[in-house]
Design a protein around this motif. Structure first.
Motif, PDB file in Angstrom:
ATOM      1  N   ASP A  47      -3.834  -7.336  -1.971  1.00 45.07           N
ATOM      2  CA  ASP A  47      -5.043  -6.811  -1.312  1.00 45.07           C
ATOM      3  C   ASP A  47      -5.061  -5.287  -1.311  1.00 45.07           C
ATOM      4  N   TYR A  48      -3.888  -4.682  -1.074  1.00 43.58           N
ATOM      5  CA  TYR A  48      -3.794  -3.216  -1.042  1.00 43.58           C
ATOM      6  C   TYR A  48      -2.647  -2.755  -1.929  1.00 43.58           C
ATOM      7  N   LEU A  49      -2.970  -1.921  -2.901  1.00 45.61           N
ATOM      8  CA  LEU A  49      -1.935  -1.240  -3.679  1.00 45.61           C
ATOM      9  C   LEU A  49      -1.836   0.178  -3.133  1.00 45.61           C
ATOM     10  N   LEU A  50      -0.649   0.503  -2.609  1.00 52.06           N
ATOM     11  CA  LEU A  50      -0.433   1.813  -1.989  1.00 52.06           C
ATOM     12  C   LEU A  50       0.399   2.638  -2.959  1.00 52.06           C
ATOM     13  N   LEU A  51      -0.125   3.774  -3.397  1.00 53.25           N
ATOM     14  CA  LEU A  51       0.603   4.609  -4.357  1.00 53.25           C
ATOM     15  C   LEU A  51       1.100   5.865  -3.654  1.00 53.25           C
ATOM     16  N   SER A  52       2.425   6.020  -3.609  1.00 50.08           N
ATOM     17  CA  SER A  52       3.009   7.175  -2.916  1.00 50.08           C
ATOM     18  C   SER A  52       2.535   8.471  -3.555  1.00 50.08           C
TER      19      SER A  52
END
Ligand code: ZN
Length: 271
Positions: free
Chosen positions: A109-114
């Protein structure tokens, strides 16, 4: 019931080697008058992603590791010579990891990219057109598109060009217990991830805001890749203040020693 709790799985996603100087500008390890012929420190640089299952049914992924085609993709940047992905086994590539988890990219659902460096955003194109919400820092997006040509340092535009990137410009709780922290300095808009777990307490995934335990100190030791040194030191102290308040476990971005102490891979989760 495990399903009532946030579940975090740390996934090794490929290991590079590099000269330690990229990661740690440490005078105690440099050549000096008394040690002019100091041997280089050629060290392992593991990468990881973090798969998070939230009790409300949502799935999240933090970062995407290194690409299978790193030789071709990184060749034009010259960084294939400095950061060879030469210690990666077949089970580590991100597509292998998704299979092991029994999911497809679109299930996230959520791809979090640092941040959008080539060893973190390399596989983000798996999410092109999936409808997944992809979150990055506003300043990171601006910097990452603010140049012409194939790459600028470790930003390769084709890694993220064409993706529908949603931006944040303040610390943001994505879901209850899952918060993105702005920790710039390593790049324009590097993020860290705070996850508050029922059994394991708070974990802070610092990505490249803190490469290794030595980076954190105290005192902090800066790295060979820092876009804004003052911002970087401020971000380290921001992380430290949260760590002290929450007694968090900090997971460093590329620490081969800490890596041996973590629960790793599918089936070895933190709750
Ligand atoms: Zn980086």
């Amino acid at each position: 019931m495990a399903d009532d709790k946030i579940k975090v799985t740390v996934l090794p996603t490929g290991t590079m080697h590099a000269d330690l100087t990229w990661l740690l500008i440490d005078p105690s390890r440099m050549a000096s008058a008394s040690n002019p012929d100091k041997q280089k420190d050629w060290v392992e640089v593991p990468t990881h992603a973090v798969y998070i299952e939230h009790p409300d049914g949502k799935k999240l992924l933090w970062d995407t590791g290194v690409p299978r085609d790193w030789v071709e993709r990184w060749g034009p940047t010259g960084l294939d010579q400095f950061f060879p992905v030469d210690a990666t086994t077949e089970d580590m590539w991100l597509d292998s990891r998704l299979k092991q988890l029994g999911i497809e990219a679109g299930d996230i659902d959520y791809l979090l990219l640092s941040h959008l460096h080539l060893d973190h955003a390399a596989n983000a194109q798996f999410w092109n057109g999936t409808g997944t919400t992809i979150l990055v820092d506003e300043a990171e997006k601006e910097g990452a598109f603010g140049f012409d040509g194939y790459n600028k340092g470790a930003h390769i535009k084709s890694d993220y060009d064409g993706l529908d990137l949603t931006t944040i410009n303040e610390d943001t709780e994505i879901l209850p217990g899952i918060t993105l922290l702005r920790t710039p300095g390593h790049t324009w808009g590097t993020l860290s991830l705070q996850v508050d777990l029922a059994d394991s307490g708070t974990m802070i995934f610092a990505s490249d805001s803190l490469y290794r335990s030595e980076s954190y100190g105290p005192p902090p030791i800066a790295a060979g890749i820092v876009y804004d040194t003052v911002a970087w030191f401020n971000s380290v102290e921001k992380i430290r203040s949260i760590q002290e308040r929450t007694d968090a476990t900090i997971v460093f971005g590329h620490d081969p020693v800490q890596f041996t102490e973590l629960k790793l891979g599918p089936g070895n989760s933190y709750t």
